[in-house]
Design a protein around this motif. Structure first.
Motif, PDB file in Angstrom:
ATOM      1  N   GLY A   8      33.414  46.567  20.794  1.00  0.00           N
ATOM      2  CA  GLY A   8      33.388  46.719  19.341  1.00  0.00           C
ATOM      3  C   GLY A   8      33.471  45.417  18.566  1.00  0.00           C
ATOM      4  N   LEU A   9      33.140  44.293  19.207  1.00  0.00           N
ATOM      5  CA  LEU A   9      33.135  43.016  18.506  1.00  0.00           C
ATOM      6  C   LEU A   9      31.835  42.837  17.736  1.00  0.00           C
ATOM      7  CD1 LEU A   9      34.655  40.765  21.313  1.00  0.00           C
ATOM      8  CD2 LEU A   9      35.806  41.651  19.283  1.00  0.00           C
ATOM      9  N   LYS A  10      31.869  42.005  16.703  1.00  0.00           N
ATOM     10  CA  LYS A  10      30.707  41.752  15.859  1.00  0.00           C
ATOM     11  C   LYS A  10      29.917  40.553  16.402  1.00  0.00           C
ATOM     12  CE  LYS A  10      29.573  40.378  11.154  1.00  0.00           C
ATOM     13  NZ  LYS A  10      30.109  39.984   9.863  1.00  0.00           N
ATOM     14  N   LYS A  11      28.599  40.716  16.492  1.00  0.00           N
ATOM     15  CA  LYS A  11      27.766  39.580  16.883  1.00  0.00           C
ATOM     16  C   LYS A  11      27.699  38.637  15.690  1.00  0.00           C
ATOM     17  CE  LYS A  11      23.431  40.179  17.421  1.00  0.00           C
ATOM     18  NZ  LYS A  11      22.129  40.590  17.889  1.00  0.00           N
ATOM     19  N   THR A  12      28.190  37.408  15.861  1.00  0.00           N
ATOM     20  CA  THR A  12      28.261  36.458  14.749  1.00  0.00           C
ATOM     21  C   THR A  12      27.168  35.399  14.802  1.00  0.00           C
ATOM     22  OG1 THR A  12      29.873  35.119  15.976  1.00  0.00           O
ATOM     23  CG2 THR A  12      30.746  36.777  14.425  1.00  0.00           C
TER      24      THR A  12
ATOM     25  N   SER B  99      35.219  30.662  23.607  1.00  0.00           N
ATOM     26  CA  SER B  99      35.258  30.719  25.060  1.00  0.00           C
ATOM     27  C   SER B  99      33.902  31.271  25.464  1.00  0.00           C
ATOM     28  CB  SER B  99      36.346  31.697  25.509  1.00  0.00           C
ATOM     29  OG  SER B  99      37.287  31.099  26.305  1.00  0.00           O
ATOM     30  N   TRP B 100      33.273  30.695  26.452  1.00  0.00           N
ATOM     31  CA  TRP B 100      31.962  31.225  26.800  1.00  0.00           C
ATOM     32  C   TRP B 100      31.828  31.441  28.294  1.00  0.00           C
ATOM     33  CZ3 TRP B 100      28.221  28.801  29.781  1.00  0.00           C
ATOM     34  CH2 TRP B 100      28.432  27.455  30.074  1.00  0.00           C
TER      35      TRP B 100
ATOM     36  N   ALA C 137      36.778  32.533  38.992  1.00  0.00           N
ATOM     37  CA  ALA C 137      35.628  31.974  38.292  1.00  0.00           C
ATOM     38  C   ALA C 137      35.708  32.225  36.793  1.00  0.00           C
ATOM     39  CB  ALA C 137      34.338  32.574  38.842  1.00  0.00           C
ATOM     40  N   GLY C 138      35.186  31.291  36.021  1.00  0.00           N
ATOM     41  CA  GLY C 138      35.052  31.486  34.586  1.00  0.00           C
ATOM     42  C   GLY C 138      36.364  31.425  33.829  1.00  0.00           C
ATOM     43  N   ALA C 139      36.253  31.718  32.555  1.00  0.00           N
ATOM     44  CA  ALA C 139      37.393  31.679  31.646  1.00  0.00           C
ATOM     45  C   ALA C 139      38.065  33.041  31.588  1.00  0.00           C
ATOM     46  CB  ALA C 139      36.915  31.290  30.251  1.00  0.00           C
ATOM     47  N   THR C 140      39.268  33.035  31.082  1.00  0.00           N
ATOM     48  CA  THR C 140      39.951  34.291  30.766  1.00  0.00           C
ATOM     49  C   THR C 140      40.087  34.342  29.257  1.00  0.00           C
ATOM     50  OG1 THR C 140      41.207  34.316  32.818  1.00  0.00           O
ATOM     51  CG2 THR C 140      42.071  35.630  31.003  1.00  0.00           C
ATOM     52  N   VAL C 141      39.565  35.375  28.660  1.00  0.00           N
ATOM     53  CA  VAL C 141      39.672  35.549  27.219  1.00  0.00           C
ATOM     54  C   VAL C 141      40.760  36.576  26.957  1.00  0.00           C
ATOM     55  CG1 VAL C 141      38.480  36.324  25.144  1.00  0.00           C
ATOM     56  CG2 VAL C 141      37.262  34.957  26.846  1.00  0.00           C
ATOM     57  N   VAL C 142      41.691  36.220  26.083  1.00  0.00           N
ATOM     58  CA  VAL C 142      42.789  37.122  25.754  1.00  0.00           C
ATOM     59  C   VAL C 142      42.518  37.734  24.382  1.00  0.00           C
ATOM     60  CG1 VAL C 142      45.266  37.312  25.360  1.00  0.00           C
ATOM     61  CG2 VAL C 142      44.393  35.756  27.124  1.00  0.00           C
ATOM     62  N   LEU C 143      42.536  39.063  24.333  1.00  0.00           N
ATOM     63  CA  LEU C 143      42.297  39.801  23.101  1.00  0.00           C
ATOM     64  C   LEU C 143      43.617  40.414  22.639  1.00  0.00           C
ATOM     65  CD1 LEU C 143      39.099  41.629  24.348  1.00  0.00           C
ATOM     66  CD2 LEU C 143      39.183  39.585  22.918  1.00  0.00           C
ATOM     67  N   GLY C 144      44.127  39.970  21.513  1.00  0.00           N
ATOM     68  CA  GLY C 144      45.378  40.492  20.988  1.00  0.00           C
ATOM     69  C   GLY C 144      45.199  41.886  20.418  1.00  0.00           C
ATOM     70  N   VAL C 145      46.125  42.801  20.738  1.00  0.00           N
ATOM     71  CA  VAL C 145      46.084  44.172  20.229  1.00  0.00           C
ATOM     72  C   VAL C 145      47.478  44.582  19.760  1.00  0.00           C
ATOM     73  CG1 VAL C 145      44.134  44.864  21.683  1.00  0.00           C
ATOM     74  CG2 VAL C 145      46.463  45.196  22.523  1.00  0.00           C
ATOM     75  N   GLN C 146      47.528  45.530  18.836  1.00  0.00           N
ATOM     76  CA  GLN C 146      48.802  46.039  18.329  1.00  0.00           C
ATOM     77  C   GLN C 146      49.393  47.099  19.251  1.00  0.00           C
ATOM     78  OE1 GLN C 146      50.471  44.962  15.530  1.00  0.00           O
ATOM     79  NE2 GLN C 146      48.920  43.368  15.429  1.00  0.00           N
ATOM     80  N   ASP C 147      48.527  47.927  19.855  1.00  0.00           N
ATOM     81  CA  ASP C 147      48.968  49.043  20.690  1.00  0.00           C
ATOM     82  C   ASP C 147      48.186  49.005  22.006  1.00  0.00           C
ATOM     83  OD1 ASP C 147      49.466  51.506  21.924  1.00  0.00           O
ATOM     84  OD2 ASP C 147      49.393  52.626  20.040  1.00  0.00           O
TER      85      ASP C 147
ATOM     86  N   TRP D 279      21.436  32.873  24.120  1.00  0.00           N
ATOM     87  CA  TRP D 279      22.822  32.660  23.699  1.00  0.00           C
ATOM     88  C   TRP D 279      23.213  33.671  22.633  1.00  0.00           C
ATOM     89  CZ3 TRP D 279      26.876  29.694  25.118  1.00  0.00           C
ATOM     90  CH2 TRP D 279      27.924  29.535  24.210  1.00  0.00           C
ATOM     91  N   ALA D 280      24.440  34.192  22.719  1.00  0.00           N
ATOM     92  CA  ALA D 280      24.969  35.075  21.676  1.00  0.00           C
ATOM     93  C   ALA D 280      26.476  34.873  21.583  1.00  0.00           C
ATOM     94  CB  ALA D 280      24.667  36.534  21.989  1.00  0.00           C
ATOM     95  N   GLU D 281      27.019  35.018  20.364  1.00  0.00           N
ATOM     96  CA  GLU D 281      28.452  34.896  20.138  1.00  0.00           C
ATOM     97  C   GLU D 281      28.983  36.158  19.485  1.00  0.00           C
ATOM     98  OE1 GLU D 281      29.394  31.365  17.896  1.00  0.00           O
ATOM     99  OE2 GLU D 281      28.318  30.077  19.309  1.00  0.00           O
ATOM    100  N   PHE D 282      30.197  36.545  19.874  1.00  0.00           N
ATOM    101  CA  PHE D 282      30.852  37.746  19.357  1.00  0.00           C
ATOM    102  C   PHE D 282      32.263  37.415  18.916  1.00  0.00           C
ATOM    103  CE2 PHE D 282      27.804  40.978  20.414  1.00  0.00           C
ATOM    104  CZ  PHE D 282      27.012  40.333  21.338  1.00  0.00           C
ATOM    105  N   SER D 283      32.689  38.031  17.813  1.00  0.00           N
ATOM    106  CA  SER D 283      34.034  37.828  17.300  1.00  0.00           C
ATOM    107  C   SER D 283      34.424  39.038  16.467  1.00  0.00           C
ATOM    108  CB  SER D 283      34.093  36.558  16.449  1.00  0.00           C
ATOM    109  OG  SER D 283      35.419  36.305  16.031  1.00  0.00           O
ATOM    110  N   HIS D 284      35.642  39.027  15.961  1.00  0.00           N
ATOM    111  CA  HIS D 284      36.076  40.094  15.057  1.00  0.00           C
ATOM    112  C   HIS D 284      35.685  39.778  13.622  1.00  0.00           C
ATOM    113  CE1 HIS D 284      39.317  37.191  14.786  1.00  0.00           C
ATOM    114  NE2 HIS D 284      39.632  37.734  13.632  1.00  0.00           N
ATOM    115  N   ALA D 285      35.345  38.498  13.326  1.00  0.00           N
ATOM    116  CA  ALA D 285      34.982  38.109  11.963  1.00  0.00           C
ATOM    117  C   ALA D 285      34.227  36.786  11.974  1.00  0.00           C
ATOM    118  CB  ALA D 285      36.239  37.968  11.105  1.00  0.00           C
ATOM    119  N   GLU D 286      33.383  36.578  10.984  1.00  0.00           N
ATOM    120  CA  GLU D 286      32.675  35.314  10.816  1.00  0.00           C
ATOM    121  C   GLU D 286      33.687  34.179  10.715  1.00  0.00           C
ATOM    122  OE1 GLU D 286      28.620  36.505  10.800  1.00  0.00           O
ATOM    123  OE2 GLU D 286      29.425  34.487  10.658  1.00  0.00           O
ATOM    124  N   GLY D 287      33.434  33.079  11.416  1.00  0.00           N
ATOM    125  CA  GLY D 287      34.291  31.908  11.337  1.00  0.00           C
ATOM    126  C   GLY D 287      35.544  31.973  12.194  1.00  0.00           C
ATOM    127  N   ALA D 288      35.793  33.091  12.855  1.00  0.00           N
ATOM    128  CA  ALA D 288      36.971  33.230  13.713  1.00  0.00           C
ATOM    129  C   ALA D 288      36.627  32.808  15.139  1.00  0.00           C
ATOM    130  CB  ALA D 288      37.461  34.674  13.687  1.00  0.00           C
TER     131      ALA D 288
END
Length: 120
Positions: free
Chosen positions: A25-29, A6-7, A62-72, A35-44
């Motif tokens: 706290g996401l990793k720059k992949t 999602s960008w 405007a724009g996209a909505t990104v949903v970040l799944g969390v446990q708590d 341009w830059a991309e961020f994720s929790h892991a390479e290839g995700a």
């Protein structure tokens, strides 16, 4: 089929990289000029930022909505609020399905934290 990216268009790429990398706290992949991309892991699945001086991101729709799944959800929301993230309204809940907290990045793009309530 998997969601890969999602960008957003952002006016200030450095500010965007700081928010997604340091605050969330996401990793720059991946990164290249403008341009830059961020994720929790390479290839995700990733969030992409494209630097564009005309980016507005001010309209509520405007724009996209990104949903970040969390446990708590409560813990993560408190942690992010401590880093300056302002949440919109109260936590929404679809009983037995999901709890959702909505917030925006520095450019007005909408994000959500989601905690699944479904039994595995």
């Amino acid at each position: 089929m998997n969601v890969m990216l999602s960008w957003y268009a952002v006016k200030n790429l450095e500010q965007g990289k700081k928010f997604y990398g340091e605050v969330l706290g996401l990793k720059k992949t991946f990164e290249m000029q403008g341009w830059a991309e961020f994720s929790h892991a390479e290839g995700a699945a990733a969030i992409g930022l494209a630097e564009q001086q005309q980016a507005s991101g001010n309209s509520n729709d405007a724009g996209a909505t990104v949903v970040l799944g969390v446990q708590d959800l409560d813990r993560v929301q408190k942690e992010l609020a401590g880093r300056g993230v302002k949440f919109e309204g109260k936590i929404e809940e679809i009983p037995g399905v999901v709890r959702i907290a909505t917030f925006r990045d520095p450019f007005g793009n909408r994000l959500q934290l989601a905690q699944s309530l479904l039994q595995a």
